[in-house]
Structures are given as C-alpha cells and as structure tokens.
Write a protein that holds these residues in place. Structure first.
Motif, mmCIF file in Angstrom:
data_model
loop_
_atom_site.group_PDB
_atom_site.id
_atom_site.type_symbol
_atom_site.label_atom_id
_atom_site.label_comp_id
_atom_site.label_asym_id
_atom_site.label_seq_id
_atom_site.Cartn_x
_atom_site.Cartn_y
_atom_site.Cartn_z
ATOM 1 N N ASP A 91 -101.582 13.657 -6.721
ATOM 2 C CA ASP A 91 -100.239 13.429 -6.187
ATOM 3 C C ASP A 91 -99.844 11.969 -6.308
ATOM 4 O O ASP A 91 -98.736 11.636 -6.736
ATOM 5 C CB ASP A 91 -100.174 13.859 -4.720
ATOM 6 N N ALA A 92 -100.774 11.106 -5.953
ATOM 7 C CA ALA A 92 -100.478 9.673 -6.028
ATOM 8 C C ALA A 92 -100.167 9.282 -7.461
ATOM 9 O O ALA A 92 -99.258 8.482 -7.718
ATOM 10 C CB ALA A 92 -101.672 8.871 -5.506
ATOM 11 N N ALA A 93 -100.900 9.865 -8.404
ATOM 12 C CA ALA A 93 -100.632 9.566 -9.811
ATOM 13 C C ALA A 93 -99.213 9.984 -10.175
ATOM 14 O O ALA A 93 -98.482 9.240 -10.828
ATOM 15 C CB ALA A 93 -101.639 10.289 -10.698
ATOM 16 N N ARG A 94 -98.829 11.165 -9.710
ATOM 17 C CA ARG A 94 -97.469 11.617 -10.004
ATOM 18 C C ARG A 94 -96.452 10.637 -9.445
ATOM 19 O O ARG A 94 -95.487 10.265 -10.125
ATOM 20 C CB ARG A 94 -97.247 13.008 -9.409
ATOM 21 N N HIS A 95 -96.673 10.210 -8.209
ATOM 22 C CA HIS A 95 -95.727 9.260 -7.620
ATOM 23 C C HIS A 95 -95.687 7.964 -8.398
ATOM 24 O O HIS A 95 -94.633 7.415 -8.678
ATOM 25 C CB HIS A 95 -96.093 9.000 -6.154
ATOM 26 N N GLU A 96 -96.857 7.488 -8.752
ATOM 27 C CA GLU A 96 -96.924 6.226 -9.490
ATOM 28 C C GLU A 96 -96.176 6.336 -10.814
ATOM 29 O O GLU A 96 -95.362 5.476 -11.145
ATOM 30 C CB GLU A 96 -98.394 5.865 -9.744
ATOM 31 N N LEU A 97 -96.445 7.395 -11.547
ATOM 32 C CA LEU A 97 -95.772 7.542 -12.839
ATOM 33 C C LEU A 97 -94.269 7.702 -12.633
ATOM 34 O O LEU A 97 -93.468 7.209 -13.424
ATOM 35 C CB LEU A 97 -96.331 8.749 -13.595
ATOM 36 N N ASN A 98 -93.915 8.400 -11.576
ATOM 37 C CA ASN A 98 -92.501 8.561 -11.295
ATOM 38 C C ASN A 98 -91.856 7.206 -10.993
ATOM 39 O O ASN A 98 -90.756 6.910 -11.458
ATOM 40 C CB ASN A 98 -92.302 9.514 -10.116
ATOM 41 N N ALA A 99 -92.575 6.413 -10.231
ATOM 42 C CA ALA A 99 -92.052 5.074 -9.912
ATOM 43 C C ALA A 99 -91.880 4.259 -11.183
ATOM 44 O O ALA A 99 -90.872 3.572 -11.370
ATOM 45 C CB ALA A 99 -92.998 4.367 -8.945
ATOM 46 N N LEU A 100 -92.860 4.367 -12.073
ATOM 47 C CA LEU A 100 -92.728 3.639 -13.337
ATOM 48 C C LEU A 100 -91.483 4.097 -14.084
ATOM 49 O O LEU A 100 -90.748 3.305 -14.664
ATOM 50 C CB LEU A 100 -93.954 3.877 -14.218
ATOM 51 N N ARG A 101 -91.251 5.403 -14.053
ATOM 52 C CA ARG A 101 -90.144 5.961 -14.817
ATOM 53 C C ARG A 101 -88.806 5.625 -14.165
ATOM 54 O O ARG A 101 -87.847 5.289 -14.843
ATOM 55 C CB ARG A 101 -90.324 7.470 -14.921
ATOM 56 N N GLU A 102 -88.776 5.741 -12.837
ATOM 57 C CA GLU A 102 -87.523 5.512 -12.107
ATOM 58 C C GLU A 102 -87.329 4.042 -11.777
ATOM 59 O O GLU A 102 -86.378 3.682 -11.078
ATOM 60 C CB GLU A 102 -87.514 6.332 -10.811
ATOM 61 N N LEU A 103 -88.240 3.210 -12.205
ATOM 62 C CA LEU A 103 -88.150 1.768 -11.930
ATOM 63 C C LEU A 103 -88.100 1.482 -10.442
ATOM 64 O O LEU A 103 -87.356 0.623 -9.981
ATOM 65 C CB LEU A 103 -86.925 1.189 -12.626
ATOM 66 N N THR A 104 -88.849 2.251 -9.680
ATOM 67 C CA THR A 104 -88.983 1.948 -8.261
ATOM 68 C C THR A 104 -90.397 1.455 -7.983
ATOM 69 O O THR A 104 -90.907 1.610 -6.874
ATOM 70 C CB THR A 104 -88.693 3.183 -7.396
ATOM 71 N N GLY A 105 -91.011 0.917 -8.987
ATOM 72 C CA GLY A 105 -92.364 0.416 -8.796
ATOM 73 C C GLY A 105 -92.854 -0.141 -10.115
ATOM 74 O O GLY A 105 -92.107 -0.230 -11.086
ATOM 75 N N GLY A 106 -94.116 -0.507 -10.114
ATOM 76 C CA GLY A 106 -94.692 -1.023 -11.333
ATOM 77 C C GLY A 106 -94.453 -2.508 -11.491
ATOM 78 O O GLY A 106 -94.028 -3.193 -10.558
ATOM 79 N N ALA A 157 -97.588 4.229 -18.919
ATOM 80 C CA ALA A 157 -97.808 5.334 -17.978
ATOM 81 C C ALA A 157 -99.238 5.849 -18.071
ATOM 82 O O ALA A 157 -99.887 6.112 -17.059
ATOM 83 C CB ALA A 157 -96.812 6.460 -18.253
ATOM 84 N N GLY A 158 -99.737 5.975 -19.289
ATOM 85 C CA GLY A 158 -101.096 6.448 -19.470
ATOM 86 C C GLY A 158 -102.108 5.505 -18.836
ATOM 87 O O GLY A 158 -103.045 5.933 -18.155
ATOM 88 N N ARG A 159 -101.881 4.221 -19.044
ATOM 89 C CA ARG A 159 -102.785 3.240 -18.423
ATOM 90 C C ARG A 159 -102.733 3.365 -16.911
ATOM 91 O O ARG A 159 -103.751 3.263 -16.238
ATOM 92 C CB ARG A 159 -102.386 1.834 -18.852
ATOM 93 N N ALA A 160 -101.540 3.607 -16.401
ATOM 94 C CA ALA A 160 -101.416 3.739 -14.943
ATOM 95 C C ALA A 160 -102.121 4.996 -14.448
ATOM 96 O O ALA A 160 -102.683 5.019 -13.357
ATOM 97 C CB ALA A 160 -99.934 3.766 -14.547
ATOM 98 N N LEU A 161 -102.098 6.040 -15.259
ATOM 99 C CA LEU A 161 -102.709 7.298 -14.820
ATOM 100 C C LEU A 161 -104.229 7.218 -14.789
ATOM 101 O O LEU A 161 -104.876 7.860 -13.965
ATOM 102 C CB LEU A 161 -102.276 8.427 -15.757
ATOM 103 N N MET A 162 -104.772 6.429 -15.681
ATOM 104 C CA MET A 162 -106.226 6.413 -15.871
ATOM 105 C C MET A 162 -107.047 6.350 -14.578
ATOM 106 O O MET A 162 -107.887 7.218 -14.352
ATOM 107 C CB MET A 162 -106.596 5.250 -16.785
ATOM 108 N N PRO A 163 -106.853 5.359 -13.734
ATOM 109 C CA PRO A 163 -107.709 5.304 -12.544
ATOM 110 C C PRO A 163 -107.569 6.541 -11.668
ATOM 111 O O PRO A 163 -108.554 6.998 -11.087
ATOM 112 C CB PRO A 163 -107.232 4.044 -11.812
#
Lengths: 311, 311
Positions: free
Chosen positions: A80-95, B64-70
DNA sequence: ACCAGGTATGCGAGTTGTGCATGCTACCCA
DNA sequence: TGGGTAGCATGCACAACTCGCATACCTGGT
C-alpha cells in the motif's frame, strides 16, 4: 510452494479481525466460498498448516495464524505504501527533484522557475545547485541530478543527453555609461576591437567570447573576472567592456549600459534543459520543464530576453 | 486497482537486478513473454506508470521503479520470513511454548519432561511456571499459557478445556518410620482415623483428602503445611501422617515410609494436560504432550507410579 | 541491408479463481 | 429431544487469468 497475493493476505487479515469468513466476505465484497478458498490457498502457500481453527461459530487464529499476522500486516502495508509513494510521484504530491543550472541561469531564470514550481507543487522536495555545465553532465550520468539547465557555449558533448530547448539568448555588451557607443541600439564587435575586455577566462576561446572570435575580431582580455557582479563593477569603473548573455541582462546596475550585439557577430546561445538519455522523464521533471518554459515566457514579457522560446 | 502477488514482485526485483526481461525469465524459469506481462500487470496495479524504461538493449528502472524497489524488497522479505517462521513452528525449530503445572508435578514429572523436550527440540523456547490448578485454567483462558498440567482434585471446572489424560496416580500415606503400620503394603484409612493429620488446608475438603472423607472417616487436621518437603519433616518427627500422591513419591527421605492406600478409600487421581478447547493444538503442544507421556513411561519403569498411563 | 539482441503481442490451452447451490456440523432454544 | 440457525466446506459450471509459443517490432552494429 504457491504464490501469495495481497488479496489473500488482506482476506486473511480481515478474517482475523472479524473472526468469521462470512462477515469478512461481506466487507470485502466477496462470497463466503471465495474467502474460504483464499484462506485455504494461503494455508497451502504457507506450508500446509491451518491458520484458523474452524469453530461452530466462526473461526479463530491458530498459533500459526497469530504468528503470521504481523508479517501479513507488514507485507500489505508495504505494498500500500508503495502505491501511495508512486501515486505521489505521479501526482507531484511527493518525491524529490534535483536540478542543476549554470551560473547565469541563477540570476533570474532559476529563481523564477523555482518559485513557480514551489507554488504549484509544494510537496515536491526541490533542490537546486549551481555548477559548470561540464560538472552537471557528469552528475546527470551518476544519477546525482535529475535535470540540468545548460548552455552549449563551452562545446561540451551535449549530444548524448536528452535536450529540451528552452530559449536562444542573444548577447549584449556591457559598456560604461560614458562609452561612446553606450547609447547605440546595436553594435558590431569590430567597433570594440580596440577596447579592453573583461572575460571569465584569459583565453577568450574558453569563455562567452569564443563564438565571437573571427578574422576581423580578437578581443584583448585585460581583466579576468568570473562573477557577473564583479564584471559590472569593472565596466562601471571604465576599465573595459564585457560580453554578457541576455539571461543576466535584467539585473544590471544603473551606471552600466547594455547594447545588443549584431547577431552575425555572436550567434544566439541556445539554452537547454538536459536529462539523461533514453530515460523517460519523471512527472516531476516534466513539470519542471513546464515551469522553466513558463518562467521564460514571463521573463520575455518584461525584459530584454529575445523571447525566442520556441519549441 | 489490481492485485499484487509475490510472484510479480519477485519478477520485478529480478528484472531490476539483471536489467533485462529475458535473463530474468531464465533465472526464474519463465519465458520472456511471461515476465513482460507480469511487469506490465504490476505497472497497472501500481497505478499505471511505467516501472522500467524499455531500451534497445534491455530495460532500466524509471524513477517510479527505483522508488518501488525498497517496498518490493520489504514485502517479499516479509512473506518469506513468514514462511520461515511458520515452518519453524511446524518443524519445532523455533517458536515458544508456555507450560504450567501444579506443584507436585514439579517434583519429577515436569523436570523430566522438560529435559526430554529440551534435548529433542532445543530451539523451542520453553517456559514453565508452577501454579494452582485454578490459576492455570485462568491463564489458559487469557492465552498466557499454552498447556497446563492439572489434576482434578480440587473440583475445578475442567470440562471446558481439552483434556489429555496422562496418568491416574494412586495415593500413599506417609508414616513415620516407627509407626505401627509403617511396614504394611497397604492400609485402609479407617486404620488411621485416630492419627493426627498433616494437610495443605485446615478444611480437609479443600485438600488431597477431599476424596477420602466419608461416613467412616474424617481426618483430624492438626498441622497445616503446604510444602511437601515440610510435610516430610513433620511426618518424620512423628507429628502426624499425610496423604501424598504417587507423583511425589519418589523423593522421600529415608526416615519416612510410604504405604499405599486402598483404592476404595481414595480413588486414583487423574492427571491431565489441559489445553484451550476447540483450538487445534500447535505442534509444540503436541510434542510436549508426547514428552509428558514419555516422561511418565520412564518414571513408571522405576518408581511407585501406578503406571496406568493409559490413553 | 542484414543480423543480433531485446521487448510487445496475438493466440490457444491449461489453470486458477469466483459464485451459486448445497452439504455438513455444532450450538441454541423451545 | 428435536428442529432452527449460523457458519464453514465443497461440487460444479463458468469466467478470468496466466503461460508458452510464435511472431512482429525496434534499434544498434557490422
């Protein structure tokens, strides 16, 4: 030993929480039979032992089930956290975004773009650094930089990077207020062949002047000054003249005059945003490209920037 | 948003490690097409963005892939760890076992069983505690104990637990060496009606004697002593006689004589291993039941224990 | 221009997962 | 004591997915 999906683990956790296949099935939108089979499959994948004791009213975790619980929670939580993280990267709300720029870009372009970017995407952690173009390319290669604002002045090998053309900046000469040509709208460099020149390098080939050198013109470099603020000082003191790019033209002291150089003498210098080649740019990079363009448009509207922000 | 399986995550990690679908497919025993689809599915499940840049020679992680890795590593690791943990529980190479026992069992039975268990399953963390039967049942209920060795003497409500019969222990009276009946092989309790009695409770109903009380016999409790070692001292000093169960019969001082009590006077006391009801016993519990039985068999071979270790 | 090394994809077969209906068991209550 | 009920397991048919195969496609090197 079989495969384990987040689906089975979620089912497991829900069953453990509610103590019943039936109610877990309801909250998950499945039938009781689907849950029964998922748990059964999970028990198989985990080595065969039962995870629940089947009681007349519902189920209860076995020792093995209790032991599995924290692992299942952690695994599901990670996904789940990975999904949120990737979503943040995509939506520019994180990263994170690491941008490099050559020194002159720091005068106006980068502050402007950074401000714009920060206001639009406040949750992206933006870091910038000022570097020579050569250094920036190296840092792109070693993945220490996501995007670099570069110019092709120095003849660095830009061709192995993805280049996003930002603007062609024309060149100006900075003249002291009392210079005979200070009121002209445009000059030819030959008119300044007898002046003392101020440049960033003793060899004019290695500075902004490199494109200006020709049969008819070779500047006499008398003062070597890197910082633009210092160049202004020298010019204002009447110690010489200096070539400066349009990007730095907006922050000039009142006792220094800028006069455009004829385009045939010094071709406009292309400014690019460079990214690693063959790598699809992250949304944050894309967004920063957008803000760079917006910043240039905004600057062109109110400045001497030539405005050729084509694409 | 789709489901994620450890399979896809493992594929993802292997592709990231090797930089190629094809080689990852080889090491995982799949075809390249399967890997391609798994990654594609994972990209879908993670929100849609690409996780790899497809290059002419292999692939490379995107941002995104790099972010997913961990996250992927952690999730897969958790599931693997869970499998190992459950396997350890099943194979008795790990885990924990909490055993309770009534005091008399601590004389021989429990030390013997514990020693056996430890030598067979050294990696299981075994903890024991001595409690009154009543307390043990409560701790079974609250899941603070996995197994309790109990006797039904005190009339506690054993019927709501899973009972595993271990042995029926007959009863002995401890007599001072000079007591007139000290050389008998068996006595009736009426023969001891005039003796002073030593018991764990002032009311004989609440002690070992409760089953002995009848029309013809009511012991006169003169000394209240809980500890068996102290009871021995009182008996040896000629201050009275005491009833003791067979389980404690092996550690008696030489100046105290034990004489069997006729079965009609005090029925053999059943000793059980109790576990929570309706809960399938963990392998560790099963194993401890086995060692308890082995311990009883071993003790019966060389002691006064009646040996009725039936099942 | 062709080949080599890589990924994407259409297709058919086998496997897996799902829902429905039903069977089974133990408790609850009259 | 005997039905009613709540809950899990399971047989069955069907839909969905996954896999492997063959092939198309892309790119860089010879």
């Amino acid at each position: 030993m079989g495969d384990v999906s987040t689906g089975s683990l979620a089912a497991f956790l829900e069953v453990a929480r509610l103590g019943s296949f039936t109610s877990a099935a309801q909250t998950l939108g499945y039938t009781q039979s689907a849950i029964s089979r998922q748990i059964s499959a999970l028990e198989g994948a985990m080595g065969g032992g039962p995870l629940f004791d089947r009681l007349p009213r519902g189920v209860r975790l076995t020792e093995a089930g209790r032991a599995l619980m924290p692992y299942a929670e952690a695994a599901v939580e990670r996904v789940d956290a990975a999904r949120h993280e990737l979503n943040a990267l995509r939506e520019l709300t994180g990263g994170r975004l690491r941008v490099g720029a050559f020194p002159t870009a720091g005068a106006e372009l980068l502050p402007c773009a950074v401000t714009l970017f920060r206001s639009r995407y406040p949750e992206v952690k933006l870091r910038t650094e000022e570097n020579l173009t050569r250094v920036q390319l190296a840092r792109l290669d070693t993945d220490e930089l996501d995007l670099a604002v570069v110019s092709d002045t120095a003849g660095d090998p830009l061709d192995s990077y993805e280049l996003h053309h930002l603007v062609d900046e024309s060149m100006y000469v900075a003249l002291p207020d009392e210079h005979p040509l200070a009121r002209r709208r445009q000059v030819r460099l030959v008119e300044l062949a007898d002046d003392d020149w101020i440049s960033g390098s003793p060899q004019p080939e290695r500075s902004l002047l490199h494109a200006a050198i020709g049969e008819t013109f070779r500047p006499r470099v008398v003062h070597v000054v890197a910082e633009w603020i210092a160049k202004q000082g020298y010019v204002a003191a009447g110690l010489g003249v200096a070539l400066i790019p349009a990007l730095a033209a907006d922050c000039v002291r009142p006792d220094v005059r800028l006069v455009a150089v004829h385009e045939d003498d010094v071709p406009a210098r292309a400014v690019y945003a460079a990214t690693p080649q063959g790598r699809s740019p992250s949304p944050a990079v894309e967004a920063f490209l957008g803000t760079l363009r917006a910043a240039i448009d905004g600057m062109a509207a109110q400045s001497r920037l030539s405005g050729k922000s084509a694409k």
